[in-house]
Design a protein around this motif. Structure first.
Motif, PDB file in Angstrom:
ATOM      1  N   PRO A  57      47.312  39.475  40.494  1.00 56.96           N
ATOM      2  CA  PRO A  57      47.712  39.661  41.538  1.00 56.96           C
ATOM      3  C   PRO A  57      46.561  40.658  42.232  1.00 56.96           C
ATOM      4  N   PRO A 161      42.640  35.296  43.259  1.00 59.33           N
ATOM      5  CA  PRO A 161      43.730  35.883  43.568  1.00 59.33           C
ATOM      6  C   PRO A 161      44.777  34.823  43.281  1.00 59.33           C
ATOM      7  N   GLU A 162      46.067  35.561  42.980  1.00 60.60           N
ATOM      8  CA  GLU A 162      47.340  34.640  42.320  1.00 60.60           C
ATOM      9  C   GLU A 162      47.927  33.646  43.452  1.00 60.60           C
ATOM     10  N   GLN A 163      47.450  33.953  44.557  1.00 60.17           N
ATOM     11  CA  GLN A 163      48.120  33.086  45.738  1.00 60.17           C
ATOM     12  C   GLN A 163      47.645  31.746  45.686  1.00 60.17           C
ATOM     13  N   VAL A 164      46.189  31.497  44.968  1.00 61.85           N
ATOM     14  CA  VAL A 164      45.781  30.103  45.076  1.00 61.85           C
ATOM     15  C   VAL A 164      46.236  29.346  43.898  1.00 61.85           C
ATOM     16  N   GLN A 165      47.064  29.652  43.111  1.00 60.68           N
ATOM     17  CA  GLN A 165      47.723  29.069  41.984  1.00 60.68           C
ATOM     18  C   GLN A 165      48.190  27.540  42.433  1.00 60.68           C
ATOM     19  N   HIS A 166      48.680  27.279  43.339  1.00 60.25           N
ATOM     20  CA  HIS A 166      49.244  26.271  44.106  1.00 60.25           C
ATOM     21  C   HIS A 166      48.240  25.156  44.681  1.00 60.25           C
ATOM     22  N   TRP A 176      46.964  32.780  34.530  1.00 62.27           N
ATOM     23  CA  TRP A 176      47.471  34.018  35.311  1.00 62.27           C
ATOM     24  C   TRP A 176      47.591  35.272  34.271  1.00 62.27           C
TER      25      TRP A 176
END
Length: 229
Positions: A57, A161-166, A176
């Motif tokens: 995050p 960043p965690e936003q790119v996990q998808h 993560w």
């Protein structure tokens, strides 16, 4: 092939990975320093010669706790840090086994320069490992780094960043991580094996640091009372 021959899974060559089982990586791995995490990774550790992606995050920087045990045993060559958010604190790293003389810090905020520096470091014979903070990297750019790590057999971690996990990623391993109370909660998002349904909880402090803190919190033993003649 004989149409009457129908091999069972048990008869398939051992080098063929079955998707319902955790892969036994034929490549070199480096133990993470945590037995619970090693048990969930193909081959039992961080892959050497491949891209591992660490997602966190915003504002969270748990990468040193996660990676330091492995880095301390990764060899004697350089550990290149490309675009870290904070300068590394040498004495703390040295206390946990990573000699500050091995660190090479590349400070640049420009994405193109970070990518170039990371790729050049992977090609350098004197480098053991590369940590690159690449929040804006595209899949094709990460693929170049994956190919360089594979070609020169290097340890490579990319911090994002965690936003790119998808988003799609060429990384062979994606995890993560976030601190929770006195632990690190870690989810394995991608590995060569079945999905890991439950999160892992690792100690937030390394064993040497935990022992040091515990010793510092013990009450001092008062000196013996001497009898007066």
């Amino acid at each position: 092939m004989n149409p009457a021959y129908h091999p069972t899974l048990a008869q398939v060559h051992a080098d063929v990975w079955h998707a319902d089982a955790l892969a036994t990586s034929p490549a070199q791995v480096l133990p993470t320093g945590d037995a619970a995490l090693d048990a969930q990774l193909p081959g039992g550790g961080w892959p050497v010669g491949a891209l591992s992606e660490i997602l966190q995050p915003a504002g969270v920087h748990s990468e040193w706790r996660l990676l330091l045990p492995a880095l301390a045993h990764s060899g004697t060559g350089a550990v290149v840090l490309v675009g870290p958010p904070q300068p590394p604190f040498g004495p703390a790293l040295a206390a946990q086994g990573l000699h500050p003389g091995r660190l090479l810090w590349v400070a640049t905020a420009l994405p193109a320069q970070r990518l170039w520096a990371a790729e050049q470091a992977l090609r350098c014979a004197d480098v053991d490992a590369v940590l690159a903070w690449l929040p804006q990297a595209r899949a094709d750019q990460l693929r170049r780094l994956q190919m360089a790590a594979a070609s020169f057999n290097k340890l490579l971690w990319v911090l994002r960043p965690e936003q790119v996990q998808h988003e799609s990623s060429p990384a062979v391993l994606r995890v993560w991580v976030v601190p929770v109370a006195d632990a690190l909660e870690l989810r394995v998002l991608k590995r060569r094996g079945p999905p890991l349904a439950q999160a892992l909880h690792l100690h937030a402090r390394s064993a040497p640091l935990a022992r040091l803190l515990a010793a510092s919190q013990r009450e001092p033993v008062p000196p013996p009372v001497q009898k007066q003649e």
